[in-house]
Every structure is written in structure tokens, then in C-alpha cells.
Design a protein around this motif. Structure first.
Motif, PDB file in Angstrom:
ATOM      1  N   ARG A   1     -13.498  41.020  48.907  1.00  0.00           N
ATOM      2  CA  ARG A   1     -12.185  41.483  48.491  1.00  0.00           C
ATOM      3  C   ARG A   1     -11.325  40.281  48.084  1.00  0.00           C
ATOM      4  O   ARG A   1     -11.187  39.331  48.836  1.00  0.00           O
ATOM      5  CB  ARG A   1     -11.494  42.234  49.636  1.00  0.00           C
ATOM      6  CG  ARG A   1     -10.227  42.982  49.203  1.00  0.00           C
ATOM      7  CD  ARG A   1      -9.699  43.855  50.323  1.00  0.00           C
ATOM      8  NE  ARG A   1      -9.066  43.059  51.358  1.00  0.00           N
ATOM      9  CZ  ARG A   1      -8.911  43.451  52.613  1.00  0.00           C
ATOM     10  NH1 ARG A   1      -9.393  44.612  53.014  1.00  0.00           N
ATOM     11  NH2 ARG A   1      -8.295  42.700  53.483  1.00  0.00           N
TER      12      ARG A   1
ATOM     13  N   GLU B   1     -11.277  37.825  42.727  1.00  0.00           N
ATOM     14  CA  GLU B   1     -10.638  37.594  41.430  1.00  0.00           C
ATOM     15  C   GLU B   1      -9.486  36.598  41.553  1.00  0.00           C
ATOM     16  O   GLU B   1      -9.151  35.906  40.577  1.00  0.00           O
ATOM     17  CB  GLU B   1     -10.144  38.921  40.831  1.00  0.00           C
ATOM     18  CG  GLU B   1      -8.955  39.556  41.543  1.00  0.00           C
ATOM     19  CD  GLU B   1      -9.310  40.318  42.810  1.00  0.00           C
ATOM     20  OE1 GLU B   1      -8.386  40.826  43.464  1.00  0.00           O
ATOM     21  OE2 GLU B   1     -10.527  40.397  43.134  1.00  0.00           O
TER      22      GLU B   1
ATOM     23  N   ASP C   1     -11.090  33.184  40.992  1.00  0.00           N
ATOM     24  CA  ASP C   1     -11.419  32.969  39.573  1.00  0.00           C
ATOM     25  C   ASP C   1     -10.160  32.727  38.751  1.00  0.00           C
ATOM     26  O   ASP C   1     -10.132  31.856  37.871  1.00  0.00           O
ATOM     27  CB  ASP C   1     -12.183  34.175  39.028  1.00  0.00           C
ATOM     28  CG  ASP C   1     -13.543  34.342  39.701  1.00  0.00           C
ATOM     29  OD1 ASP C   1     -14.118  33.324  40.123  1.00  0.00           O
ATOM     30  OD2 ASP C   1     -14.017  35.491  39.815  1.00  0.00           O
ATOM     31  N   ASN C   2      -9.105  33.479  39.039  1.00  0.00           N
ATOM     32  CA  ASN C   2      -7.850  33.301  38.301  1.00  0.00           C
ATOM     33  C   ASN C   2      -7.234  31.936  38.583  1.00  0.00           C
ATOM     34  O   ASN C   2      -6.699  31.281  37.677  1.00  0.00           O
ATOM     35  CB  ASN C   2      -6.854  34.403  38.672  1.00  0.00           C
ATOM     36  CG  ASN C   2      -7.287  35.769  38.182  1.00  0.00           C
ATOM     37  OD1 ASN C   2      -8.113  35.890  37.277  1.00  0.00           O
ATOM     38  ND2 ASN C   2      -6.747  36.818  38.789  1.00  0.00           N
TER      39      ASN C   2
END
Length: 302
Positions: free
Chosen positions: A99, A102, A105-106
Motif C-alpha cells: 500500500r 506509488e 515512485d512519485n
């Protein structure tokens, strides 16, 4: 004598590392519960921490959480040999959910490095192993008391390419370089720091000595910051990797404001799985001079 201790510990780790997860957690859980019932130092420290840090809980809730916490601590102790001795693919097979990946990655897509704060929550060894498999990563560590054990620890923690650096000047320069290159630096943010690179800031409402390292790294490199942990799922089902945004302010120019944000970032994730936090650690022992030591009230902090 230190070599003898090393071979003894290494042998025990290999034996424990041969266990399946369910059995390791079963043994660890009951060892933790036995320690809780014996009412020794770990139980007493846990009870003091819960009373200070979570006063909103009733006495009965604190009692139950104390028991659950030591059961989870026992499980963590028996899981760590698995993370060190199992093949990495087998370790990753324990991760059932993720969870917030992202967010990582961002953060890295911005071109800046990332400071990954990994408190002593859940299974932090699995957290480090997971992220070192995905990103160029360096992790700060303190050398163990047994010198021969250091090489073993570096080998097992770095077997996927993660670079372990000591918390000295050379190691900190290496962390800065990794961050400037757009990599990831893993830091355990909830230890009581040594040396002069610290300030006093509230942790669950009590002023305690807190590291300024994270703030200095942000100031020097402009790195982003996130918080991550591996949450233990019930009934031996494995783990969930969780990534969360920190509380704003870790990069503030005022080191006390930044340290407060750092502690609040740890508090944020601890409240998500309070039974899995390492409450038996004496995090509150270093307070501003003149205040009583909460674990030894007759002693005054200097």
C-alpha cells in the motif's frame, strides 16, 4: 571470547532461520508472552511507555496492549533470522499486500533522492530487504558489540545490493551522495541519538532527545521523505508493506520544528499498528536536564 559468542549466535540464527514462518511466530509469540508474565525489565519498560505515550487508553486497554506488544516483539525476534537466512525470493513470498508504493515512485520521479523512514514497527528487516530489491539504496547502521558479527550483518542485509554505511562522518557523506544521485537512504528514526547532532522534541507528548540527521540530509540534498513499515498480518498470513506520507515539517529550517515533525511522523504510523511497535525500548530515557528519568524516577537526567 567474542569469536566464541559469534559462532554461538550465528549457529542459533541458522537454526532459527530454518523454521517456517508459522512456527517461528508461534515460538516467538509464546516467548514474548512468557517474558510478559515474568514481569521483568521489558514488561516494566513497555508498561511505562504505554502509560506515558497512550494516556487516552484505559488501564485495561493498556494492560492488553502491553501483552500484545510483547507477543509481537517475540515474533519479530524469531522472524529476523528468517529474513537473514532464507533466500530472498522466499522472504518476498511473505509479502501479501502493498500500500502506497506509488508514493515512492512519485517521489523518485521528481529527480530527487528519497529518505525512507523505517521505525521499529512490524518487521523492519523485511522492509529494508524489500526496498533494497527495487531501488538503489543505502542504509545507516550502528556496528554491533561483537565485531565478528558485523561482517555477517552486512552480508545478509546487503545481499540485494543495499549499501550499509556506518553512522560516522564518512558514512553520512556517502548517504548524501546517494541522495544527490537520486537514490534511497533508509534510516531508523526512533532511536535515541548519540553525540551532538540532536535536539529535544516531543515524542507522544514527552520532550526527548531526537535526531537532527534527517533534517540535515534534507537541507543538504533537497531529498523527499516517506515513512514505511512491514505490518504483520494475523494468523501467520505474511506481511503488508505500507508507505505513508510524513507529517509536514521534516525539512524546516528550525531543527526543533523538524525534529517534532519527525517524531510525529513516527507516531502517525505507530498508531496504525500500536501492538507491533517496539515499546520495550527505552525511547524516553534522554530528557532535558533536570527532568526525572521515567524508567528510574529517582534519577535525574543530565
Amino acid at each position: 571470547m567474542s569469536k566464541l559468542k559469534y559462532f554461538l549466535i550465528a549457529g542459533l540464527l541458522r537454526i532459527a532461520g530454518s523454521l517456517p514462518l508459522g512456527l517461528a511466530q508461534f515460538i516467538g509469540k509464546w516467548a514474548g508472552l512468557m517474558a510478559w508474565h515474568l514481569n521483568g525489565r521489558s514488561r516494566k519498560t513497555t508498561d511505562v511507555n504505554l502509560k506515558i505515550c497512550l494516556p487516552e487508553l484505559s488501564a485495561e486497554e493498556q494492560y492488553q496492549l502491553s501483552k500484545e506488544s510483547m507477543a509481537h516483539t517475540g515474533m519479530t525476534a524469531l522472524e529476523i533470522p528468517l529474513m537473514w537466512e532464507w533466500p530472498v525470493e522466499k522472504c518476498f513470498g511473505l509479502i501479501r499486500e502493498t500500500r502506497g508504493l506509488e508514493l515512492v515512485d512519485n517521489a523518485l520521479a521528481s529527480g530527487k533522492g528519497l529518505i525512507l523512514l523505517a521505525p521499529h514497527l512490524g518487521n523492519w528487516e523485511l522492509t529494508g530487504l524489500f526496498f533494497s530489491s527495487r531501488y538503489k539504496m543505502a542504509a545507516l547502521y550502528s556496528p554491533p558489540h561483537i565485531k565478528e558479527f558485523e561482517d555477517y550483518m552486512i552480508r545478509v542485509r546487503g545481499r540485494l545490493g543495499s549499501e550499509l554505511v556506518r553512522g560516522d562522518r564518512k558514512g553520512l557523506l556517502r548517504l548524501m551522495n546517494i541522495l544527490k544521485e537520486g537514490g534511497v537512504a533508509g534510516i531508523l528514526p526512533d532511536q535515541s541519538p548519540r553525540g551532538k547532532t540532536n535536539v529535544y522534541a516531543p515524542f507522544f507528548g514527552m520532550e526527548v532527545r531526537t535526531m537532527t540527521l534527517v533534517n540535515k540530509l534534507i537541507q543538504k540534498t533537497g531529498a523527499n521523505t516517506l515513512v514505511a513499515f512491514a505490518e504483520r498480518l494475523p494468523d501467520g498470513k505474511g506481511f503488508r508493506i505500507v508507505v505513508e506520507e510524513p507529517v509536514p515539517g521534516n525539512g524546516d529550517a528550525d531543527p526543533v520544528v523538524a525534529a517534532t515533525a519527525l517524531n510525529q511522523s513516527v507516531e502517525k504510523v505507530v498508531r496504525m499498528a500500536p501492538a507491533q511497535y517496539q515499546w520495550e525500548y527505552k525511547r524516553l530515557r534522554h530528557r532535558p536536564p533536570g527532568n526525572p528519568n521515567p524508567y528510574y524516577p529517582h534519577k535525574i537526567c543530565r
